[in-house]
Design an enzyme around this catalytic site. Sequence first.
Site: not given
Ligand code: PLP
Length: 429
Positions: A107
Amino acid sequence: MKYYSTKGQAKPANFRQAIFKGLPEDNGLYMPEQIPVLSPAFFAELGNLSLPQIGFEIMKPFIGKEIPDKALSELVEDTLNFDIPLKQLTEETYALELFHGPTFAFKDVGARFLARSLSYFSKQSDHKLTVLVATSGDTGSAVAQGFYDVANIEVVILYPSGKISHFQEQQMTTLGNNITALEVNGTFDDCQKLVKQAFLDGELQSRKNLTSANSINIARMLPQSIYYFYGMGQLPPEKWKDVVISVPSGNYGNLTAGLIAQRMGLPIGHFLACSNINDTVPEYLETATYRPRPSKQTISNAMDVGDPSNFHRILDLFKGSHAAMSDHISGYSYTDEETRAAINKVAQENDYVLDPHGAVGYLGLSTYLDIHSGTGIFLETAHPYKFKDVVEEQIDHSLNTVVSFEDQEKKSIPFSSEYEDFKEFLLES
Ligand SMILES: *Cc1c(COP(=O)(O)O)cnc(C)c1O
């Protein structure tokens, strides 16, 4: 580039409008009106380009002239100041490690890009911008780190006192500078209510320039396409045939970005949508029925989503056709027991430490490669250290500390859950 709403009721927006608004007023999601296809020359050079060079080429058509080339190039370089390496586990299996940014999860890419884009436009109009975020943990830390020290932006994070992990609290309260953390005496819902009320408050809106850093903002989703290109660029060219990419998913932004990369011409053969027991999308792929439901708690908790927002973007990409979607994507879901066993097995057999989210992606990939040939890449979305307790139970050594906040002072302001207090605070700050 113009962005339309998936619900089709709101007016199209340009990039700047779409990122400041976050959500169109009809409550749909913004999507780009065109998906540009990149030139054969770009693909021929892909393996020689740096991550920021690829980032520039991918983002440029989506932003057009709204950010001049030089500024965009600096913005991308500043966003992607960490590597995203592709690690080989077996002859046909690779992990794309997305976790080398400041909060140890993918993210960071989207949060940093959004922060710098908002800052760019705020500097143009010389308006100071205040970003409000209510968080139950992870969003706040990615946003805090993403916006840290970014010019012309103040960030106010609201989190429920005593209800987030120590690691998460340290990540958002030790920064200071333009990041203010309000430790609210209440729940996550109380925090969210305060933020929602602030956005509905006409007087506050007229006196402050407020925005949110919502996870479905187009400037958080689109830059995630960049690392699909960078990952493929690291794969030997003879392996470009029959590439399958496995995406551990929760809100499905990462998978949406991968599908966009594919539409831009990246030769990804197939996608795997992998979930924990919150299997709304794998079930849809199997049955053609979309059945949203409350989420259940798991050890891959960033994927505990029962009604994923970005499903509607994916549906839009396939013009609502279940047949077209399931032609491109296969769905798999796994229990916590299976996830734990995968962490254990991969540590022993491949000397590689998975985090619980990456483990779900790994599981989907190995199920698929058992019956199909090709080269598989799974996304490793978080550093295993973030889930130290779960991971260390499955491996025979302890993980090296990746970050220590021991000597950093927590700076948070204890706060009530009364709206009038919050409003006064915002007006005075
Ligand atoms: C947010 C997150 C996900 C999921 O990703 P999406 O784009 O919401 O499907 C998977 N793994 C981690 C570690 C995350 O922080």
